[in-house]
Motif scaffolding. Structure first.
Motif, PDB file in Angstrom:
ATOM      1  N   GLU A  44       6.929   8.040   5.516  1.00 24.71           N
ATOM      2  CA  GLU A  44       5.643   8.455   6.058  1.00 24.71           C
ATOM      3  C   GLU A  44       4.648   8.567   4.910  1.00 24.71           C
ATOM      4  OE1 GLU A  44       4.716   8.893   9.168  1.00 24.71           O
ATOM      5  OE2 GLU A  44       6.677   8.522  10.071  1.00 24.71           O
ATOM      6  N   ASN A  45       3.534   7.872   5.010  1.00 29.15           N
ATOM      7  CA  ASN A  45       2.538   7.885   3.947  1.00 29.15           C
ATOM      8  C   ASN A  45       1.198   8.391   4.461  1.00 29.15           C
ATOM      9  OD1 ASN A  45       3.990   6.696   1.637  1.00 29.15           O
ATOM     10  ND2 ASN A  45       4.108   4.861   2.921  1.00 29.15           N
ATOM     11  N   ALA A  46       0.510   9.121   3.614  1.00 33.41           N
ATOM     12  CA  ALA A  46      -0.764   9.711   4.009  1.00 33.41           C
ATOM     13  C   ALA A  46      -1.828   8.660   4.287  1.00 33.41           C
ATOM     14  CB  ALA A  46      -1.258  10.659   2.906  1.00 33.41           C
ATOM     15  N   ALA A  65       0.827  -1.212   0.000  1.00 27.24           N
ATOM     16  CA  ALA A  65       0.000   0.000   0.000  1.00 27.24           C
ATOM     17  C   ALA A  65       0.860   1.261   0.000  1.00 27.24           C
ATOM     18  CB  ALA A  65      -0.936  -0.004   1.203  1.00 27.24           C
ATOM     19  N   GLY A  66       2.094   1.150   0.462  1.00 32.39           N
ATOM     20  CA  GLY A  66       2.979   2.313   0.522  1.00 32.39           C
ATOM     21  C   GLY A  66       3.815   2.539  -0.723  1.00 32.39           C
ATOM     22  N   TRP A 118       3.164   1.724   5.864  1.00 28.80           N
ATOM     23  CA  TRP A 118       4.599   1.883   6.121  1.00 28.80           C
ATOM     24  C   TRP A 118       5.273   0.525   6.036  1.00 28.80           C
ATOM     25  CZ3 TRP A 118       7.105   0.177  10.830  1.00 28.80           C
ATOM     26  CH2 TRP A 118       6.239  -0.453  11.722  1.00 28.80           C
ATOM     27  N   SER A 119       6.558   0.555   5.798  1.00 28.06           N
ATOM     28  CA  SER A 119       7.345  -0.660   5.708  1.00 28.06           C
ATOM     29  C   SER A 119       7.916  -0.981   7.074  1.00 28.06           C
ATOM     30  CB  SER A 119       8.479  -0.488   4.688  1.00 28.06           C
ATOM     31  OG  SER A 119       9.346  -1.609   4.709  1.00 28.06           O
ATOM     32  N   LYS A 120       7.725  -2.213   7.536  1.00 27.84           N
ATOM     33  CA  LYS A 120       8.252  -2.623   8.834  1.00 27.84           C
ATOM     34  C   LYS A 120       9.770  -2.649   8.821  1.00 27.84           C
ATOM     35  CE  LYS A 120       7.835  -6.278  12.308  1.00 27.84           C
ATOM     36  NZ  LYS A 120       7.217  -7.601  12.626  1.00 27.84           N
TER      37      LYS A 120
END
Length: 276
Positions: free
Chosen positions: A132-134, A101-102, A138-140
Protein backbone atom coordinates in the motif's frame (compact mmCIF):
# COMPACT_ATOMS: atom_id res chain seq x y z
CA UNK A 1 -26.32 -6.15 -24.87
CA UNK A 2 -27.09 -8.85 -27.45
CA UNK A 3 -27.58 -11.42 -24.71
CA UNK A 4 -29.92 -9.10 -22.81
CA UNK A 5 -31.93 -8.41 -25.98
CA UNK A 6 -32.27 -12.11 -26.73
CA UNK A 7 -33.33 -12.82 -23.17
CA UNK A 8 -35.90 -10.02 -23.20
CA UNK A 9 -37.50 -11.17 -26.47
CA UNK A 10 -37.43 -14.84 -25.41
CA UNK A 11 -39.34 -13.88 -22.28
CA UNK A 12 -41.80 -11.87 -24.38
CA UNK A 13 -42.43 -14.99 -26.48
CA UNK A 14 -42.98 -17.10 -23.36
CA UNK A 15 -45.74 -14.78 -22.13
CA UNK A 16 -47.27 -14.48 -25.62
CA UNK A 17 -46.48 -10.79 -26.00
CA UNK A 18 -44.68 -11.34 -29.33
CA UNK A 19 -45.12 -14.10 -31.94
CA UNK A 20 -43.03 -17.26 -31.75
CA UNK A 21 -41.55 -16.48 -35.17
CA UNK A 22 -39.28 -13.99 -33.39
CA UNK A 23 -37.28 -16.90 -31.97
CA UNK A 24 -36.41 -17.99 -35.50
CA UNK A 25 -34.93 -14.55 -36.14
CA UNK A 26 -32.87 -14.69 -32.95
CA UNK A 27 -31.78 -18.31 -32.92
CA UNK A 28 -30.97 -21.18 -35.22
CA UNK A 29 -33.37 -23.88 -34.09
CA UNK A 30 -32.37 -27.52 -33.94
CA UNK A 31 -33.50 -30.70 -32.26
CA UNK A 32 -31.96 -33.89 -31.00
CA UNK A 33 -32.74 -35.95 -34.09
CA UNK A 34 -29.52 -34.90 -35.86
CA UNK A 35 -27.31 -35.70 -32.89
CA UNK A 36 -25.35 -38.97 -32.66
CA UNK A 37 -26.88 -41.54 -30.33
CA UNK A 38 -24.21 -41.07 -27.64
CA UNK A 39 -24.98 -37.35 -27.51
CA UNK A 40 -28.73 -37.75 -27.08
CA UNK A 41 -28.48 -38.85 -23.46
CA UNK A 42 -30.60 -41.35 -21.59
CA UNK A 43 -33.84 -39.50 -22.23
CA UNK A 44 -35.14 -40.75 -25.59
CA UNK A 45 -37.61 -37.89 -25.94
CA UNK A 46 -37.28 -35.11 -28.47
CA UNK A 47 -35.73 -31.87 -27.26
CA UNK A 48 -34.83 -28.63 -28.95
CA UNK A 49 -31.69 -26.54 -28.81
CA UNK A 50 -30.96 -22.95 -29.74
CA UNK A 51 -27.90 -21.25 -31.17
CA UNK A 52 -27.72 -17.47 -31.31
CA UNK A 53 -27.71 -16.10 -34.86
CA UNK A 54 -26.12 -12.76 -34.06
CA UNK A 55 -22.74 -12.59 -32.39
CA UNK A 56 -20.60 -9.51 -32.00
CA UNK A 57 -17.16 -10.05 -33.45
CA UNK A 58 -14.97 -7.80 -31.36
CA UNK A 59 -11.88 -6.61 -33.20
CA UNK A 60 -8.60 -7.60 -31.59
CA UNK A 61 -6.96 -4.72 -29.82
CA UNK A 62 -3.72 -3.90 -31.58
CA UNK A 63 -0.78 -3.84 -29.25
CA UNK A 64 2.62 -2.54 -30.10
CA UNK A 65 6.00 -1.99 -28.53
CA UNK A 66 8.10 1.11 -28.45
CA UNK A 67 11.03 0.86 -30.79
CA UNK A 68 14.57 1.28 -29.54
CA UNK A 69 14.83 4.48 -31.58
CA UNK A 70 11.75 5.91 -29.87
CA UNK A 71 13.02 5.10 -26.40
CA UNK A 72 16.45 6.58 -27.17
CA UNK A 73 14.77 9.68 -28.62
CA UNK A 74 12.68 10.14 -25.47
CA UNK A 75 15.69 9.47 -23.26
CA UNK A 76 17.68 12.18 -25.02
CA UNK A 77 14.86 14.69 -24.43
CA UNK A 78 14.86 14.20 -20.66
CA UNK A 79 15.85 17.36 -18.82
CA UNK A 80 16.88 15.78 -15.54
CA UNK A 81 18.45 12.61 -14.21
CA UNK A 82 15.21 11.54 -12.54
CA UNK A 83 13.33 11.47 -15.84
CA UNK A 84 16.12 9.50 -17.51
CA UNK A 85 15.88 6.94 -14.73
CA UNK A 86 12.10 6.71 -15.20
CA UNK A 87 12.51 5.96 -18.91
CA UNK A 88 15.05 3.22 -18.14
CA UNK A 89 12.96 1.68 -15.36
CA UNK A 90 10.19 1.09 -17.87
CA UNK A 91 12.09 0.56 -21.12
CA UNK A 92 15.20 -1.16 -19.77
CA UNK A 93 13.90 -2.88 -16.64
CA UNK A 94 10.33 -3.55 -17.79
CA UNK A 95 8.45 -2.18 -14.79
CA UNK A 96 4.88 -0.99 -14.96
CA UNK A 97 4.46 2.69 -14.12
CA UNK A 98 2.74 1.75 -10.86
CA UNK A 99 5.66 -0.47 -9.92
CA UNK A 100 8.18 2.25 -10.73
CA UNK A 101 6.26 4.89 -8.77
CA UNK A 102 5.92 2.46 -5.86
CA UNK A 103 9.64 1.78 -5.49
CA UNK A 104 11.28 2.79 -2.22
CA UNK A 105 14.94 3.62 -1.92
CA UNK A 106 15.36 0.57 0.28
CA UNK A 107 14.16 -1.59 -2.64
CA UNK A 108 17.13 -0.59 -4.80
CA UNK A 109 20.36 -2.52 -4.28
CA UNK A 110 22.76 -1.11 -6.84
CA UNK A 111 25.91 -2.72 -5.47
CA UNK A 112 27.81 -5.67 -6.87
CA UNK A 113 27.65 -7.20 -3.38
CA UNK A 114 24.50 -6.43 -1.37
CA UNK A 115 25.30 -8.49 1.70
CA UNK A 116 25.97 -5.29 3.63
CA UNK A 117 22.30 -4.44 2.98
CA UNK A 118 21.15 -7.80 4.32
CA UNK A 119 20.58 -9.25 0.84
CA UNK A 120 22.33 -12.29 -0.61
CA UNK A 121 21.27 -11.70 -4.24
CA UNK A 122 24.35 -11.10 -6.37
CA UNK A 123 24.69 -8.11 -8.64
CA UNK A 124 22.69 -4.86 -8.90
CA UNK A 125 18.96 -5.44 -8.62
CA UNK A 126 15.61 -4.07 -7.55
CA UNK A 127 13.10 -5.65 -5.20
CA UNK A 128 9.63 -5.22 -6.69
CA UNK A 129 7.09 -5.47 -3.89
CA UNK A 130 3.34 -5.15 -3.71
CA UNK A 131 2.39 -2.78 -0.91
CA UNK A 132 0.00 0.00 0.00
CA UNK A 133 1.53 3.31 -1.07
CA UNK A 134 0.49 6.82 -0.17
CA UNK A 135 0.79 7.94 -3.82
CA UNK A 136 -1.66 5.31 -5.07
CA UNK A 137 1.06 3.29 -6.79
CA UNK A 138 0.92 -0.48 -6.57
CA UNK A 139 2.32 -3.54 -8.26
CA UNK A 140 -0.16 -5.57 -10.30
CA UNK A 141 1.85 -8.72 -9.59
CA UNK A 142 0.75 -10.37 -6.35
CA UNK A 143 4.13 -11.89 -5.71
CA UNK A 144 7.31 -9.97 -4.98
CA UNK A 145 10.35 -10.66 -7.09
CA UNK A 146 13.94 -9.55 -7.63
CA UNK A 147 14.69 -7.79 -10.90
CA UNK A 148 18.35 -7.66 -12.04
CA UNK A 149 19.45 -4.42 -13.71
CA UNK A 150 22.36 -3.56 -15.99
CA UNK A 151 25.08 -0.93 -15.80
CA UNK A 152 23.01 1.68 -17.66
CA UNK A 153 20.35 1.60 -14.96
CA UNK A 154 22.99 1.69 -12.22
CA UNK A 155 24.61 4.72 -13.83
CA UNK A 156 21.25 6.50 -14.19
CA UNK A 157 20.41 5.67 -10.58
CA UNK A 158 23.71 7.13 -9.33
CA UNK A 159 23.22 10.32 -11.34
CA UNK A 160 19.71 10.70 -9.98
CA UNK A 161 20.90 10.10 -6.42
CA UNK A 162 23.40 12.97 -6.84
CA UNK A 163 20.72 15.22 -8.34
CA UNK A 164 18.26 14.42 -5.59
CA UNK A 165 20.80 15.06 -2.84
CA UNK A 166 21.80 18.39 -4.40
CA UNK A 167 18.16 19.56 -4.38
CA UNK A 168 16.76 17.91 -1.25
CA UNK A 169 19.73 16.91 0.83
CA UNK A 170 18.98 13.87 2.93
CA UNK A 171 15.32 14.85 3.11
CA UNK A 172 12.33 13.76 1.12
CA UNK A 173 10.28 10.62 1.44
CA UNK A 174 11.61 7.09 1.25
CA UNK A 175 10.08 6.74 -2.22
CA UNK A 176 12.67 6.47 -4.96
CA UNK A 177 11.03 8.82 -7.45
CA UNK A 178 10.01 12.15 -5.93
CA UNK A 179 9.10 15.67 -7.04
CA UNK A 180 12.19 17.78 -7.56
CA UNK A 181 11.04 20.84 -9.46
CA UNK A 182 7.32 21.41 -8.89
CA UNK A 183 4.54 20.49 -6.52
CA UNK A 184 5.45 19.42 -3.03
CA UNK A 185 9.20 18.91 -3.22
CA UNK A 186 10.23 15.49 -1.97
CA UNK A 187 6.72 14.07 -2.33
CA UNK A 188 6.50 10.80 -4.30
CA UNK A 189 5.72 10.85 -7.99
CA UNK A 190 2.39 9.29 -8.93
CA UNK A 191 1.71 6.80 -11.73
CA UNK A 192 -0.25 9.57 -13.48
CA UNK A 193 2.82 11.82 -13.38
CA UNK A 194 4.83 9.11 -15.15
CA UNK A 195 2.15 8.87 -17.83
CA UNK A 196 2.25 12.65 -18.29
CA UNK A 197 6.05 12.54 -18.48
CA UNK A 198 5.88 10.08 -21.39
CA UNK A 199 3.40 12.34 -23.17
CA UNK A 200 5.79 15.29 -22.85
CA UNK A 201 8.78 13.28 -23.99
CA UNK A 202 6.85 12.01 -27.01
CA UNK A 203 6.17 15.60 -28.08
CA UNK A 204 9.71 16.82 -27.39
CA UNK A 205 11.23 13.95 -29.35
CA UNK A 206 8.94 14.71 -32.31
CA UNK A 207 7.73 11.12 -32.53
CA UNK A 208 5.06 10.30 -35.09
CA UNK A 209 2.91 8.57 -32.46
CA UNK A 210 2.31 8.66 -28.74
CA UNK A 211 4.49 6.19 -26.88
CA UNK A 212 2.96 5.22 -23.55
CA UNK A 213 4.63 3.64 -20.51
CA UNK A 214 3.26 0.18 -21.27
CA UNK A 215 4.75 0.27 -24.77
CA UNK A 216 8.14 0.74 -23.12
CA UNK A 217 7.49 -2.32 -20.95
CA UNK A 218 6.61 -4.34 -24.06
CA UNK A 219 9.83 -3.14 -25.67
CA UNK A 220 11.79 -4.59 -22.77
CA UNK A 221 10.08 -7.99 -23.02
CA UNK A 222 10.53 -8.04 -26.78
CA UNK A 223 14.19 -7.05 -26.57
CA UNK A 224 14.88 -9.89 -24.14
CA UNK A 225 13.26 -12.27 -26.64
CA UNK A 226 15.11 -10.72 -29.60
CA UNK A 227 18.38 -11.24 -27.73
CA UNK A 228 17.65 -14.98 -27.43
CA UNK A 229 15.78 -15.03 -24.12
CA UNK A 230 13.33 -17.89 -23.58
CA UNK A 231 9.66 -17.25 -22.82
CA UNK A 232 10.07 -18.35 -19.20
CA UNK A 233 12.88 -15.80 -18.81
CA UNK A 234 10.68 -13.03 -20.21
CA UNK A 235 7.92 -14.13 -17.85
CA UNK A 236 10.18 -14.04 -14.80
CA UNK A 237 11.66 -10.66 -15.71
CA UNK A 238 8.19 -9.16 -16.20
CA UNK A 239 7.06 -10.52 -12.83
CA UNK A 240 4.31 -12.69 -14.31
CA UNK A 241 3.03 -15.94 -12.91
CA UNK A 242 2.73 -18.07 -16.05
CA UNK A 243 4.97 -18.20 -19.14
CA UNK A 244 1.98 -17.74 -21.46
CA UNK A 245 1.22 -14.42 -19.74
CA UNK A 246 4.41 -13.05 -21.25
CA UNK A 247 3.53 -13.97 -24.85
CA UNK A 248 1.58 -10.73 -25.62
CA UNK A 249 4.66 -8.77 -24.54
CA UNK A 250 6.89 -10.45 -27.10
CA UNK A 251 6.59 -8.40 -30.28
CA UNK A 252 9.57 -8.99 -32.58
CA UNK A 253 11.44 -5.98 -33.84
CA UNK A 254 10.59 -5.29 -37.50
CA UNK A 255 14.26 -5.36 -38.41
CA UNK A 256 14.51 -8.88 -36.98
CA UNK A 257 11.53 -9.97 -39.08
CA UNK A 258 13.26 -8.58 -42.17
CA UNK A 259 16.42 -10.48 -41.29
CA UNK A 260 14.40 -13.67 -40.81
CA UNK A 261 12.94 -13.34 -44.32
CA UNK A 262 16.34 -12.65 -45.85
CA UNK A 263 17.85 -15.72 -44.14
CA UNK A 264 15.52 -18.01 -46.11
CA UNK A 265 17.60 -19.39 -48.99
CA UNK A 266 16.33 -19.13 -52.54
CA UNK A 267 15.42 -22.28 -54.48
CA UNK A 268 18.50 -21.74 -56.66
CA UNK A 269 20.73 -21.90 -53.60
CA UNK A 270 19.02 -25.08 -52.50
CA UNK A 271 18.89 -26.96 -55.78
CA UNK A 272 21.44 -25.24 -57.97
CA UNK A 273 20.98 -23.17 -61.06
CA UNK A 274 19.04 -24.76 -63.90
CA UNK A 275 17.99 -27.80 -61.85
CA UNK A 276 14.40 -28.81 -61.23
Amino acid sequence: MLSATRGFLSYAVSIAEVPRSVLGQLYELGDSRDLPAEAQGEDSGLFYRLRARHRLQEPETEVDRASDEEIVGMFMECRCARDRLVVLLLGRVGLRRGQAAGLHRSDCHMLADSRALGCDYKGPHIHVRRRENANGAWSKSRESWIQPVDFLVVQAYDQYADERFALLGAGGSDFLLVNLFRGVLGAPMTPEAIYELFERLTRRAGLSRKVGPHMARRAFGSNVSDAGGELDEVQALLGQKHPESARPYVIPDRARLREAVERVPSPRELYGRGER
